[in-house]
Design a protein around this motif. Structure first.
Motif, PDB file in Angstrom:
ATOM      1  N   ILE A  33       0.834  -1.200   0.000  1.00  0.00           N
ATOM      2  CA  ILE A  33       0.000   0.000   0.000  1.00  0.00           C
ATOM      3  C   ILE A  33       0.870   1.252   0.000  1.00  0.00           C
ATOM      4  CG2 ILE A  33      -1.829  -1.215   1.255  1.00  0.00           C
ATOM      5  CD1 ILE A  33      -1.066   0.469   3.760  1.00  0.00           C
ATOM      6  N   PRO A  34       0.355   2.325  -0.598  1.00  0.00           N
ATOM      7  CA  PRO A  34       1.058   3.598  -0.456  1.00  0.00           C
ATOM      8  C   PRO A  34       0.760   4.163   0.935  1.00  0.00           C
ATOM      9  CG  PRO A  34      -0.966   3.930  -1.687  1.00  0.00           C
ATOM     10  CD  PRO A  34      -0.837   2.441  -1.437  1.00  0.00           C
ATOM     11  N   LYS A  35       1.675   4.919   1.472  1.00  0.00           N
ATOM     12  CA  LYS A  35       1.436   5.546   2.769  1.00  0.00           C
ATOM     13  C   LYS A  35       0.413   6.673   2.664  1.00  0.00           C
ATOM     14  CE  LYS A  35       5.732   4.221   5.004  1.00  0.00           C
ATOM     15  NZ  LYS A  35       6.982   4.670   5.647  1.00  0.00           N
ATOM     16  N   VAL A  36       0.276   7.252   1.479  1.00  0.00           N
ATOM     17  CA  VAL A  36      -0.741   8.289   1.267  1.00  0.00           C
ATOM     18  C   VAL A  36      -2.057   7.623   0.906  1.00  0.00           C
ATOM     19  CG1 VAL A  36       0.888  10.089   0.590  1.00  0.00           C
ATOM     20  CG2 VAL A  36      -0.079   8.584  -1.160  1.00  0.00           C
ATOM     21  N   HIS A  37      -3.150   8.271   1.254  1.00  0.00           N
ATOM     22  CA  HIS A  37      -4.476   7.705   0.987  1.00  0.00           C
ATOM     23  C   HIS A  37      -5.013   8.155  -0.369  1.00  0.00           C
ATOM     24  CE1 HIS A  37      -8.426   6.031   1.976  1.00  0.00           C
ATOM     25  NE2 HIS A  37      -8.882   7.037   1.246  1.00  0.00           N
ATOM     26  N   ASP A  39      -8.222   4.175  -4.694  1.00  0.00           N
ATOM     27  CA  ASP A  39      -7.924   2.997  -5.512  1.00  0.00           C
ATOM     28  C   ASP A  39      -6.677   3.273  -6.348  1.00  0.00           C
ATOM     29  OD1 ASP A  39      -8.754   4.374  -7.946  1.00  0.00           O
ATOM     30  OD2 ASP A  39     -10.813   3.989  -7.308  1.00  0.00           O
ATOM     31  N   ALA A  40      -6.223   2.243  -7.037  1.00  0.00           N
ATOM     32  CA  ALA A  40      -4.983   2.340  -7.803  1.00  0.00           C
ATOM     33  C   ALA A  40      -5.077   3.347  -8.944  1.00  0.00           C
ATOM     34  CB  ALA A  40      -4.593   0.962  -8.346  1.00  0.00           C
ATOM     35  N   ALA A  41      -6.232   3.436  -9.585  1.00  0.00           N
ATOM     36  CA  ALA A  41      -6.381   4.389 -10.688  1.00  0.00           C
ATOM     37  C   ALA A  41      -6.271   5.822 -10.174  1.00  0.00           C
ATOM     38  CB  ALA A  41      -7.709   4.174 -11.408  1.00  0.00           C
ATOM     39  N   SER A  42      -6.890   6.103  -9.041  1.00  0.00           N
ATOM     40  CA  SER A  42      -6.809   7.440  -8.441  1.00  0.00           C
ATOM     41  C   SER A  42      -5.383   7.760  -8.026  1.00  0.00           C
ATOM     42  CB  SER A  42      -7.722   7.532  -7.209  1.00  0.00           C
ATOM     43  OG  SER A  42      -9.054   7.296  -7.553  1.00  0.00           O
ATOM     44  N   LEU A  43      -4.706   6.776  -7.451  1.00  0.00           N
ATOM     45  CA  LEU A  43      -3.311   6.963  -7.051  1.00  0.00           C
ATOM     46  C   LEU A  43      -2.453   7.269  -8.275  1.00  0.00           C
ATOM     47  CD1 LEU A  43      -0.900   6.779  -5.059  1.00  0.00           C
ATOM     48  CD2 LEU A  43      -0.869   4.316  -5.542  1.00  0.00           C
ATOM     49  N   ALA A  44      -2.593   6.498  -9.334  1.00  0.00           N
ATOM     50  CA  ALA A  44      -1.781   6.692 -10.530  1.00  0.00           C
ATOM     51  C   ALA A  44      -2.024   8.056 -11.167  1.00  0.00           C
ATOM     52  CB  ALA A  44      -2.057   5.578 -11.541  1.00  0.00           C
ATOM     53  N   ALA A  45      -3.270   8.515 -11.157  1.00  0.00           N
ATOM     54  CA  ALA A  45      -3.592   9.820 -11.745  1.00  0.00           C
ATOM     55  C   ALA A  45      -3.018  10.957 -10.916  1.00  0.00           C
ATOM     56  CB  ALA A  45      -5.108   9.969 -11.884  1.00  0.00           C
ATOM     57  N   ALA A  46      -3.090  10.834  -9.594  1.00  0.00           N
ATOM     58  CA  ALA A  46      -2.670  11.928  -8.708  1.00  0.00           C
ATOM     59  C   ALA A  46      -1.179  11.903  -8.397  1.00  0.00           C
ATOM     60  CB  ALA A  46      -3.472  11.874  -7.401  1.00  0.00           C
ATOM     61  N   GLU A  47      -0.626  10.702  -8.222  1.00  0.00           N
ATOM     62  CA  GLU A  47       0.762  10.580  -7.775  1.00  0.00           C
ATOM     63  C   GLU A  47       1.430   9.403  -8.485  1.00  0.00           C
ATOM     64  OE1 GLU A  47       1.643  11.667  -3.715  1.00  0.00           O
ATOM     65  OE2 GLU A  47      -0.504  11.653  -3.261  1.00  0.00           O
ATOM     66  N   PRO A  48       1.720   9.564  -9.780  1.00  0.00           N
ATOM     67  CA  PRO A  48       2.279   8.440 -10.542  1.00  0.00           C
ATOM     68  C   PRO A  48       3.596   7.916  -9.993  1.00  0.00           C
ATOM     69  CG  PRO A  48       2.347  10.477 -11.826  1.00  0.00           C
ATOM     70  CD  PRO A  48       1.541  10.761 -10.603  1.00  0.00           C
ATOM     71  N   GLY A  49       4.403   8.750  -9.382  1.00  0.00           N
ATOM     72  CA  GLY A  49       5.661   8.284  -8.791  1.00  0.00           C
ATOM     73  C   GLY A  49       5.426   7.310  -7.657  1.00  0.00           C
ATOM     74  N   ILE A  50       4.405   7.578  -6.854  1.00  0.00           N
ATOM     75  CA  ILE A  50       4.103   6.670  -5.738  1.00  0.00           C
ATOM     76  C   ILE A  50       3.459   5.393  -6.271  1.00  0.00           C
ATOM     77  CG2 ILE A  50       2.787   6.382  -3.606  1.00  0.00           C
ATOM     78  CD1 ILE A  50       3.351   9.339  -3.008  1.00  0.00           C
ATOM     79  N   ALA A  51       2.656   5.503  -7.330  1.00  0.00           N
ATOM     80  CA  ALA A  51       2.106   4.294  -7.958  1.00  0.00           C
ATOM     81  C   ALA A  51       3.246   3.402  -8.447  1.00  0.00           C
ATOM     82  CB  ALA A  51       1.168   4.670  -9.106  1.00  0.00           C
ATOM     83  N   ALA A  52       4.265   4.014  -9.032  1.00  0.00           N
ATOM     84  CA  ALA A  52       5.439   3.243  -9.477  1.00  0.00           C
ATOM     85  C   ALA A  52       6.153   2.622  -8.278  1.00  0.00           C
ATOM     86  CB  ALA A  52       6.395   4.135 -10.263  1.00  0.00           C
ATOM     87  N   ASP A  53       6.209   3.335  -7.165  1.00  0.00           N
ATOM     88  CA  ASP A  53       6.828   2.780  -5.950  1.00  0.00           C
ATOM     89  C   ASP A  53       6.091   1.526  -5.499  1.00  0.00           C
ATOM     90  OD1 ASP A  53       8.566   4.961  -5.965  1.00  0.00           O
ATOM     91  OD2 ASP A  53       7.573   5.985  -4.286  1.00  0.00           O
TER      92      ASP A  53
END
Length: 119
Positions: A47-51, A54-68
């Motif tokens: 999981i990312p430490k940021v909330h 879902d994965a699509a929202s994470l990738a759109a907002a913070e692609p670097g963390i999605a890659a992490d």
């Protein structure tokens, strides 16, 4: 607000140390822990430490963390010894796809044959 910890989110509570988890890896941006209801011999959530819901929202907002999250999922597979025979990384998005905790997370599954299609 996306990115901010949510008081009612189980995974945000795990990140904060308020709920125990069997942590197997932690990075500056992610936490990986064993699923409490494993669907395979190896079943770890990353999981990312940021909330983000879902994965699509994470990738759109913070692609670097999605890659992490993806990089850590690969490292979990290596650490767990499941890379040689193959493993699966699954992101469920929405209740209809089986998402039950609405905080982005990847399932790392392996240690047995994984048929396709799943289910």
């Amino acid at each position: 607000m996306a990115g901010e910890p949510q008081a009612d989110c189980l995974f945000c509570k795990i990140v904060a140390g308020e709920v125990p988890a069997a942590v197997v890896r932690e990075s500056a941006t992610t936490v990986a822990f064993r699923d409490i209801n494993p669907q395979a011999p190896t079943h770890v959530l990353v999981i990312p430490k940021v909330h983000h819901p879902d994965a699509a929202s994470l990738a759109a907002a913070e692609p670097g963390i999605a890659a992490d999250v993806l990089r850590e999922a690969g490292q979990v597979a290596l650490d767990e010894g499941i890379t040689e025979h193959g493993y699966r990384i699954v992101f469920n998005i929405g209740a209809g796809a089986g998402q039950t905790v609405f905080h982005a997370h990847a399932h790392v599954l392996g240690g047995r044959g994984l048929q396709w299609p799943p289910g």
